[in-house]
Motif scaffolding. Structure first.
Motif, mmCIF file in Angstrom:
data_model
loop_
_atom_site.group_PDB
_atom_site.id
_atom_site.type_symbol
_atom_site.label_atom_id
_atom_site.label_comp_id
_atom_site.label_asym_id
_atom_site.label_seq_id
_atom_site.Cartn_x
_atom_site.Cartn_y
_atom_site.Cartn_z
ATOM 1 N N ILE A 1 -3.119 19.785 -46.075
ATOM 2 C CA ILE A 1 -3.779 18.533 -46.464
ATOM 3 C C ILE A 1 -4.375 18.633 -47.865
ATOM 4 C CG2 ILE A 1 -5.676 16.963 -45.929
ATOM 5 C CD1 ILE A 1 -5.188 17.459 -42.998
ATOM 6 N N PHE A 2 -5.205 19.622 -48.083
ATOM 7 C CA PHE A 2 -5.880 19.724 -49.374
ATOM 8 C C PHE A 2 -4.957 20.345 -50.431
ATOM 9 C CE2 PHE A 2 -8.620 21.598 -52.575
ATOM 10 C CZ PHE A 2 -9.570 20.621 -52.776
ATOM 11 N N GLY A 3 -4.338 21.480 -50.083
ATOM 12 C CA GLY A 3 -3.521 22.190 -51.064
ATOM 13 C C GLY A 3 -2.343 21.376 -51.551
ATOM 14 N N PHE A 4 -1.504 20.926 -50.622
ATOM 15 C CA PHE A 4 -0.333 20.159 -51.036
ATOM 16 C C PHE A 4 -0.730 18.798 -51.590
ATOM 17 C CE2 PHE A 4 2.214 23.080 -48.307
ATOM 18 C CZ PHE A 4 3.140 23.441 -49.264
ATOM 19 N N GLY A 5 -1.824 18.227 -51.102
ATOM 20 C CA GLY A 5 -2.267 16.950 -51.642
ATOM 21 C C GLY A 5 -2.567 17.019 -53.121
ATOM 22 N N PHE A 6 -3.267 18.066 -53.547
ATOM 23 C CA PHE A 6 -3.566 18.221 -54.972
ATOM 24 C C PHE A 6 -2.392 18.829 -55.735
ATOM 25 C CE2 PHE A 6 -7.835 17.452 -53.531
ATOM 26 C CZ PHE A 6 -8.445 16.847 -54.613
ATOM 27 N N VAL B 1 -4.255 26.712 -42.299
ATOM 28 C CA VAL B 1 -3.040 25.918 -42.465
ATOM 29 C C VAL B 1 -3.389 24.446 -42.650
ATOM 30 C CG1 VAL B 1 -0.915 25.178 -41.317
ATOM 31 C CG2 VAL B 1 -1.638 27.569 -41.190
ATOM 32 N N ASN B 2 -4.400 23.979 -41.949
ATOM 33 C CA ASN B 2 -4.870 22.603 -42.109
ATOM 34 C C ASN B 2 -5.305 22.351 -43.548
ATOM 35 O OD1 ASN B 2 -5.642 20.030 -41.482
ATOM 36 N ND2 ASN B 2 -7.193 20.593 -39.983
ATOM 37 N N HIS B 3 -6.100 23.254 -44.101
ATOM 38 C CA HIS B 3 -6.541 23.129 -45.498
ATOM 39 C C HIS B 3 -5.364 23.188 -46.457
ATOM 40 C CE1 HIS B 3 -10.814 24.697 -44.350
ATOM 41 N NE2 HIS B 3 -10.675 23.417 -44.132
ATOM 42 N N TRP C 1 -1.594 30.728 -47.867
ATOM 43 C CA TRP C 1 -0.214 30.941 -47.440
ATOM 44 C C TRP C 1 -0.057 32.099 -46.446
ATOM 45 C CZ3 TRP C 1 3.609 27.921 -50.311
ATOM 46 C CH2 TRP C 1 4.861 27.944 -49.709
ATOM 47 N N PRO C 2 -0.787 33.204 -46.565
ATOM 48 C CA PRO C 2 -0.673 34.256 -45.535
ATOM 49 C C PRO C 2 -0.960 33.751 -44.124
ATOM 50 C CG PRO C 2 -1.761 35.140 -47.469
ATOM 51 C CD PRO C 2 -1.623 33.663 -47.698
ATOM 52 N N SER C 3 -1.908 32.833 -43.983
ATOM 53 C CA SER C 3 -2.176 32.258 -42.664
ATOM 54 C C SER C 3 -1.015 31.389 -42.204
ATOM 55 C CB SER C 3 -3.463 31.427 -42.699
ATOM 56 O OG SER C 3 -4.581 32.238 -42.979
ATOM 57 N N PHE C 4 -0.379 30.690 -43.121
ATOM 58 C CA PHE C 4 0.767 29.852 -42.770
ATOM 59 C C PHE C 4 1.912 30.703 -42.220
ATOM 60 C CE2 PHE C 4 4.691 27.584 -43.644
ATOM 61 C CZ PHE C 4 4.410 26.291 -43.262
ATOM 62 N N ASN C 5 2.193 31.824 -42.877
ATOM 63 C CA ASN C 5 3.293 32.678 -42.442
ATOM 64 C C ASN C 5 2.963 33.499 -41.199
ATOM 65 O OD1 ASN C 5 4.936 31.786 -44.491
ATOM 66 N ND2 ASN C 5 4.895 33.679 -45.665
ATOM 67 N N THR D 1 -2.529 12.054 -53.291
ATOM 68 C CA THR D 1 -3.421 12.625 -52.286
ATOM 69 C C THR D 1 -3.553 11.719 -51.064
ATOM 70 O OG1 THR D 1 -5.293 11.634 -53.486
ATOM 71 C CG2 THR D 1 -4.761 13.928 -53.969
ATOM 72 N N GLY D 2 -3.649 10.410 -51.284
ATOM 73 C CA GLY D 2 -3.849 9.479 -50.165
ATOM 74 C C GLY D 2 -2.643 9.395 -49.250
ATOM 75 N N PHE D 3 -1.459 9.206 -49.833
ATOM 76 C CA PHE D 3 -0.250 9.104 -49.006
ATOM 77 C C PHE D 3 0.072 10.435 -48.341
ATOM 78 C CE2 PHE D 3 1.408 5.471 -51.914
ATOM 79 C CZ PHE D 3 0.497 4.616 -51.318
ATOM 80 N N ASN D 4 -0.219 11.545 -49.023
ATOM 81 C CA ASN D 4 -0.009 12.859 -48.408
ATOM 82 C C ASN D 4 -0.854 13.002 -47.139
ATOM 83 O OD1 ASN D 4 0.763 15.914 -48.589
ATOM 84 N ND2 ASN D 4 -1.469 15.912 -48.464
ATOM 85 N N PHE D 5 -2.106 12.579 -47.210
ATOM 86 C CA PHE D 5 -2.992 12.660 -46.038
ATOM 87 C C PHE D 5 -2.484 11.777 -44.899
ATOM 88 C CE2 PHE D 5 -6.965 11.346 -43.802
ATOM 89 C CZ PHE D 5 -7.294 12.589 -43.282
ATOM 90 N N LEU D 6 -2.045 10.553 -45.244
ATOM 91 C CA LEU D 6 -1.523 9.640 -44.224
ATOM 92 C C LEU D 6 -0.285 10.227 -43.548
ATOM 93 C CD1 LEU D 6 -1.307 6.885 -42.769
ATOM 94 C CD2 LEU D 6 -0.041 6.042 -44.771
#
Length: 422
Positions: free
Chosen positions: A65-70, A60-62, A224-228, A83-88
């Motif tokens: 942060i990474f998935g939605f950032g890109f 979920v962390n990946h 996404w399976p881990s998120f759900n 990507t930068g503002f998403n991480f912040l």
């Protein structure tokens, strides 16, 4: 301006400096969060709990942060900010969500402990903020985004508290309202943003920016399976149902994209949104579905409503309301979430009817009424608070971005290899 006889440049007046606002606001928030961590709430333990789901938490962390950032990196001149503002916003929002979760536990008179479970709930909650950010992508400065994060998380937890306390909806189901709340909060917020001038072309994408966005989409899809499944008790059932829904929605996305395009070719913008629709639609019912074909049908319907809804939303809904949904969060997350909420009500009634042999229709009607009420309350709260937040963000104190400077990294980031100016 650059002087002809020297190498030193000064910052033009059309640039905004956030030196006196953003750093001090972040410092204030961190001080308050540290103070809360030191003092705590009565009845809320500060000991660490045992939560053996670190692999799911890491996924979920990946994803966030990474998935939605890109995934948000779709604009050709807004990659740094996406990507930068998403991480912040994620790392700040997670801390605020932990604080809000503790306050919710305190008000409910329950016992809570610090650990991966509370962080997992925080990551799920902060997803609403990331979805809303996609609706106003390129039109809000960092100060506005931080204020938006704080306000949205507060109102999201208020909505959850109403659903859990007064409507007695399960906590896990109210947590999955993040897609509904985030999408419609973001749309209401976007309606308060001034429209960009007609000649502005910086909101377009390029093959390179589309490729980065697809990379983020793939990461979101994979995790996404881990998120759900990170919050439900029946984790493997949630994983299997989510994967089946995602797989069918991905296949349907390619099929429907070729069928609906004028020349019969695939459209990456459609596929990028539709492949995620199955995960959004199944999020409400992932652990309660016992037949795989139900999950597959929900994935198919989610993909269909995303692609077909995109045509209606972009051609009818957005022009009528003068609304610019930068990342298409309405048909990517909003419409599939509505479908998933309706499916949750239907499955709840059908399962209850089968268990009672349809002998307790009054109770089934009450359960359906409660679930529909929670669904409507979430959307109404998101729309109303989104409009209010939009009005707040337009005050001069928050240095709203001029429409001519929309969708441009150079307004916020330092580019040493470029000359100063646009």
């Amino acid at each position: 301006m650059c002087h002809p006889e020297g190498k030193q440049c000064t910052m033009p007046s059309r640039y905004l400096s956030f030196r006196c606002s953003v750093p001090w606001l972040i410092l204030l928030l961190q001080a308050l969060l540290l103070l809360r961590s030191f003092l705590g709430f009565p009845g809320v333990s500060d000991t660490y709990s045992s939560f053996n789901s670190y692999p799911e938490f890491q996924d979920v962390n990946h994803m966030v942060i990474f998935g939605f950032g890109f995934f948000l990196m779709v604009l050709r001149r807004y990659g740094f900010s996406s990507t930068g503002f998403n991480f912040l916003l994620v790392v700040l929002g997670v801390q605020c969500s932990v604080l809000a979760e503790d306050l919710l536990v305190f008000l409910g008179g329950h016992q809570n402990v610090v650990g991966l479970e509370s962080l997992a709930k925080a990551f799920v909650s902060v997803t609403a903020v990331i979805i809303s950010t996609g609706a106003v992508l390129g039109r809000a400065n960092p100060l506005q985004l931080i204020i938006m994060t704080l306000v949205e998380l507060i109102f999201f937890y208020v909505s959850r508290y109403i659903n859990e306390t007064f409507l007695e909806v399960p906590a896990r189901l109210t947590g999955m309202h993040v897609f509904l709340f985030g999408a419609y909060f973001g749309l209401a917020l976007a309606s308060r943003c001034p429209e960009p001038p007609p000649g502005l072309d910086k909101d377009r994408s390029t093959p390179k920016s589309e490729l980065f966005s697809v990379l983020g989409t793939v990461f979101v899809w994979v995790f996404w399976p881990s998120f759900n499944s990170i919050l439900p008790s029946l984790k493997m059932q949630a994983v299997l149902n989510t994967y089946l829904a995602l797989a069918v929605s991905a296949v349907a996305a390619f099929m429907l994209s070729a069928l609906t395009s004028k020349d019969g070719k695939f459209r990456m913008a459609q596929i990028r949104s539709a492949v995620l629709a199955g995960g959004v639609t199944i999020s409400y019912t992932a652990q309660h579905i016992h037949q795989p074909w139900i999950a597959m049908i929900l994935g198919l319907l989610g993909s269909g409503i995303t692609i077909l809804g995109a045509h209606c939303v972009q051609r009818c809904f957005n022009p009528a309301l003068k609304l610019q949904d930068t990342s298409g969060v309405h048909f990517t997350f909003g419409l599939p979430a509505v479908l998933g909420a309706v499916a949750a009500v239907v499955l709840r009634v059908v399962e209850g009817g089968i268990d009672t042999r349809w002998n307790e229709l009054s109770r089934l009607g009450y359960d359906a009424f409660v679930y529909i009420g929670a669904f409507c309350q979430t959307i109404c709260t998101a729309l109303i608070t989104g409009l209010i937040t939009g009005l707040i963000l337009n005050i001069k104190l928050l240095k709203a971005v001029h429409v001519s400077k929309y969708f441009d990294d150079q307004f916020y980031w330092e580019f040493p290899h470029l000359s100063v100016g646009f």
